[in-house]
Design a protein around this motif. Structure first.
Motif, mmCIF file in Angstrom:
data_model
loop_
_atom_site.group_PDB
_atom_site.id
_atom_site.type_symbol
_atom_site.label_atom_id
_atom_site.label_comp_id
_atom_site.label_asym_id
_atom_site.label_seq_id
_atom_site.Cartn_x
_atom_site.Cartn_y
_atom_site.Cartn_z
ATOM 1 N N GLU A 115 0.784 -1.153 -0.031
ATOM 2 C CA GLU A 115 -0.102 0.050 -0.015
ATOM 3 C C GLU A 115 0.913 1.249 0.093
ATOM 4 O OE1 GLU A 115 -2.946 0.011 3.045
ATOM 5 O OE2 GLU A 115 -3.627 -2.096 2.698
ATOM 6 N N LEU A 116 1.993 1.150 0.804
ATOM 7 C CA LEU A 116 2.889 2.565 0.965
ATOM 8 C C LEU A 116 3.371 2.738 -0.558
ATOM 9 C CD1 LEU A 116 4.162 4.687 2.470
ATOM 10 C CD2 LEU A 116 5.958 3.078 3.083
ATOM 11 N N MET A 117 3.911 1.476 -1.310
ATOM 12 C CA MET A 117 4.503 1.713 -2.482
ATOM 13 C C MET A 117 3.367 2.214 -3.656
ATOM 14 S SD MET A 117 7.220 1.610 -4.396
ATOM 15 C CE MET A 117 8.362 0.804 -3.371
ATOM 16 N N THR A 118 2.061 2.022 -3.514
ATOM 17 C CA THR A 118 1.174 2.347 -4.422
ATOM 18 C C THR A 118 1.120 3.851 -4.088
ATOM 19 O OG1 THR A 118 -0.026 0.333 -4.387
ATOM 20 C CG2 THR A 118 -1.364 2.053 -4.907
ATOM 21 N N LEU A 119 0.892 4.262 -2.686
ATOM 22 C CA LEU A 119 0.692 5.609 -2.582
ATOM 23 C C LEU A 119 2.181 6.523 -3.048
ATOM 24 C CD1 LEU A 119 -0.612 5.496 1.242
ATOM 25 C CD2 LEU A 119 -1.761 6.213 -0.775
ATOM 26 N N LEU A 120 3.084 6.111 -3.084
ATOM 27 C CA LEU A 120 4.325 6.574 -3.622
ATOM 28 C C LEU A 120 4.059 6.678 -4.933
ATOM 29 C CD1 LEU A 120 7.106 5.305 -1.552
ATOM 30 C CD2 LEU A 120 6.407 7.521 -1.397
ATOM 31 N N LEU A 121 3.807 5.855 -5.544
ATOM 32 C CA LEU A 121 3.909 5.853 -7.333
ATOM 33 C C LEU A 121 2.695 6.576 -7.566
ATOM 34 C CD1 LEU A 121 4.486 1.990 -7.851
ATOM 35 C CD2 LEU A 121 5.895 3.809 -8.141
ATOM 36 N N ASP A 122 1.232 6.523 -6.857
ATOM 37 C CA ASP A 122 0.314 7.486 -7.297
ATOM 38 C C ASP A 122 0.847 8.957 -7.011
ATOM 39 O OD1 ASP A 122 -1.011 5.295 -7.986
ATOM 40 O OD2 ASP A 122 -2.276 5.492 -5.980
ATOM 41 N N LYS A 123 1.399 9.314 -5.966
ATOM 42 C CA LYS A 123 2.032 10.626 -5.736
ATOM 43 C C LYS A 123 3.059 11.334 -6.586
ATOM 44 C CE LYS A 123 2.590 13.990 -2.184
ATOM 45 N NZ LYS A 123 1.735 15.183 -2.603
ATOM 46 N N PHE A 124 3.861 10.416 -6.795
ATOM 47 C CA PHE A 124 4.979 10.764 -7.759
ATOM 48 C C PHE A 124 5.233 10.364 -9.220
ATOM 49 C CE2 PHE A 124 6.511 11.030 -3.198
ATOM 50 C CZ PHE A 124 6.823 12.560 -3.214
ATOM 51 N N GLY A 125 4.517 9.061 -9.519
ATOM 52 C CA GLY A 125 4.548 8.568 -10.785
ATOM 53 C C GLY A 125 5.869 7.940 -11.058
ATOM 54 N N MET A 126 5.861 6.868 -12.068
ATOM 55 C CA MET A 126 7.144 6.204 -12.263
ATOM 56 C C MET A 126 8.124 6.840 -12.981
ATOM 57 S SD MET A 126 7.181 3.021 -11.192
ATOM 58 C CE MET A 126 8.426 2.358 -12.168
ATOM 59 N N GLU A 127 7.704 7.971 -13.549
ATOM 60 C CA GLU A 127 9.019 8.862 -14.187
ATOM 61 C C GLU A 127 9.721 9.536 -13.217
ATOM 62 O OE1 GLU A 127 5.085 10.643 -13.463
ATOM 63 O OE2 GLU A 127 5.432 9.251 -14.957
ATOM 64 N N LYS A 128 9.249 9.380 -11.986
ATOM 65 C CA LYS A 128 10.181 10.333 -11.096
ATOM 66 C C LYS A 128 10.677 8.915 -10.166
ATOM 67 C CE LYS A 128 8.232 14.651 -10.502
ATOM 68 N NZ LYS A 128 7.866 15.930 -9.734
ATOM 69 N N ILE A 129 10.409 7.983 -10.216
ATOM 70 C CA ILE A 129 10.978 6.418 -9.555
ATOM 71 C C ILE A 129 11.938 5.875 -10.575
ATOM 72 C CG2 ILE A 129 10.373 4.588 -8.210
ATOM 73 C CD1 ILE A 129 8.156 5.883 -7.272
ATOM 74 N N GLN A 130 12.959 5.878 -10.385
ATOM 75 C CA GLN A 130 13.856 5.124 -11.154
ATOM 76 C C GLN A 130 14.301 3.666 -10.718
ATOM 77 O OE1 GLN A 130 17.872 6.814 -11.824
ATOM 78 N NE2 GLN A 130 18.163 5.522 -13.464
ATOM 79 N N LEU A 131 13.740 2.668 -11.414
ATOM 80 C CA LEU A 131 14.319 1.325 -10.849
ATOM 81 C C LEU A 131 15.827 0.962 -10.964
ATOM 82 C CD1 LEU A 131 11.299 -0.787 -12.088
ATOM 83 C CD2 LEU A 131 11.630 0.135 -9.876
ATOM 84 N N THR A 132 16.505 1.174 -10.024
ATOM 85 C CA THR A 132 17.886 0.717 -10.220
ATOM 86 C C THR A 132 18.037 -0.719 -9.569
ATOM 87 O OG1 THR A 132 18.151 1.297 -7.730
ATOM 88 C CG2 THR A 132 18.445 3.058 -9.299
ATOM 89 N N LYS A 133 19.133 -1.323 -9.947
ATOM 90 C CA LYS A 133 19.593 -2.611 -9.492
ATOM 91 C C LYS A 133 19.469 -2.763 -8.162
ATOM 92 C CE LYS A 133 24.151 -3.567 -9.377
ATOM 93 N NZ LYS A 133 25.535 -4.059 -9.521
ATOM 94 N N GLY A 134 19.774 -1.762 -7.304
ATOM 95 C CA GLY A 134 19.728 -1.950 -5.957
ATOM 96 C C GLY A 134 18.343 -2.039 -5.339
ATOM 97 N N ILE A 135 17.220 -1.153 -6.111
ATOM 98 C CA ILE A 135 15.896 -1.306 -5.738
ATOM 99 C C ILE A 135 15.123 -2.878 -6.267
ATOM 100 C CG2 ILE A 135 13.644 -0.851 -6.325
ATOM 101 C CD1 ILE A 135 14.778 2.215 -6.514
ATOM 102 N N ILE A 136 15.592 -3.164 -7.385
ATOM 103 C CA ILE A 136 15.138 -4.587 -7.973
ATOM 104 C C ILE A 136 15.767 -5.641 -7.116
ATOM 105 C CG2 ILE A 136 15.216 -6.221 -9.647
ATOM 106 C CD1 ILE A 136 13.159 -3.992 -10.143
ATOM 107 N N ASN A 137 17.010 -5.596 -6.553
ATOM 108 C CA ASN A 137 17.727 -6.812 -5.775
ATOM 109 C C ASN A 137 16.861 -6.666 -4.334
ATOM 110 O OD1 ASN A 137 19.358 -7.674 -7.601
ATOM 111 N ND2 ASN A 137 20.902 -6.213 -7.111
ATOM 112 N N THR A 138 16.752 -5.384 -3.832
ATOM 113 C CA THR A 138 16.027 -5.474 -2.415
ATOM 114 C C THR A 138 14.628 -5.982 -2.471
ATOM 115 O OG1 THR A 138 17.246 -3.360 -1.976
ATOM 116 C CG2 THR A 138 15.287 -3.925 -0.694
ATOM 117 N N VAL A 139 14.043 -5.815 -3.491
ATOM 118 C CA VAL A 139 12.656 -6.265 -3.596
ATOM 119 C C VAL A 139 12.527 -7.601 -3.827
ATOM 120 C CG1 VAL A 139 10.656 -6.249 -5.327
ATOM 121 C CG2 VAL A 139 11.629 -4.161 -4.583
ATOM 122 N N ALA A 140 13.593 -8.158 -4.531
ATOM 123 C CA ALA A 140 13.964 -9.594 -5.168
ATOM 124 C C ALA A 140 14.298 -10.391 -3.890
ATOM 125 C CB ALA A 140 14.986 -9.802 -6.064
ATOM 126 N N GLU A 141 14.854 -9.947 -2.867
ATOM 127 C CA GLU A 141 15.362 -10.411 -1.706
ATOM 128 C C GLU A 141 14.443 -10.666 -0.655
ATOM 129 O OE1 GLU A 141 19.126 -8.812 -0.577
ATOM 130 O OE2 GLU A 141 20.202 -9.525 -2.215
#
Length: 196
Positions: free
Chosen positions: A1-27
């Motif tokens: 839910e928190l991630m949905t709120l962040l995405l709704d507020k800032f949009g994907m264009e302001k959130i860059q999916l980096t290697k670190g983010i994907i690895n954190t999510v994957a783990e």
């Protein structure tokens, strides 16, 4: 839910999916799957997924479902490397992951010694993974000394994996003096009988 709120507020264009983010999510086994699905659902199709992230997804996420969905939604943008296939073959859910990879990318996948070793060493479902790999590549798979040694070391499926080698690609099984010595030292008579 928190991630949905962040995405709704800032949009994907302001959130860059980096290697670190994907690895954190994957783990993260608990919250990783829904967050990764949300990120994928909102991401442009030209997403660049890094090999290391796919390896983390293959090895750490619950059942590899995220890897399956990732490949299905962004398959055209993802290069499947030997390391990704090895990670899938080592995974506790390797059978499903390897089946997906072979189904989606079969023509592009070359079964290497490293991939066969990863499957042969999987003590949870190595036999099933090896059957899939050999079914795809009966004409090309070389069963080297290293692959045989790895299979012999599998405490749960050594006999079954060796039987697959001998049944599906016996002419490409390289039995060396080292392998014969290892077989003779094997604690199971059934393994010795396979080579007689």
């Amino acid at each position: 839910e928190l991630m949905t709120l962040l995405l709704d507020k800032f949009g994907m264009e302001k959130i860059q999916l980096t290697k670190g983010i994907i690895n954190t999510v994957a783990e993260d086994i608990c919250t990783g799957p829904p967050v990764l699905m949300l990120l994928l659902a909102r991401r442009e199709i030209n997403i660049q997924i890094i090999e290391e992230s796919l390896i983390a997804a293959a090895g750490k996420l619950s059942g590899g479902l995220e890897l399956v969905l990732l490949l299905n939604s962004h398959g055209a943008d993802i290069q499947i490397t030997e390391n990704i296939i090895k990670a899938a073959a080592r995974s506790w859910n390797g059978e499903k992951l390897i089946a997906l990879l072979l189904d989606k990318y079969g023509a592009e996948i070359r079964i290497t010694e490293g991939i066969l070793m990863a499957a042969a060493g999987n003590e949870l479902n190595g036999k099933k993974i090896m059957a899939l790999l050999l079914g795809k590549s009966e004409a090309e798979a070389e069963i080297t000394e290293n692959v045989l040694k790895t299979a012999l070391g599998n405490r749960f499926y050594n006999k079954e994996i060796l039987e697959l080698f001998l049944d599906k690609c016996a002419t490409r099984v390289h039995i060396t003096e080292n392998i014969l010595n290892a077989v003779l030292r094997a604690p199971m008579e059934e393994i010795i009988n396979l080579f007689l």
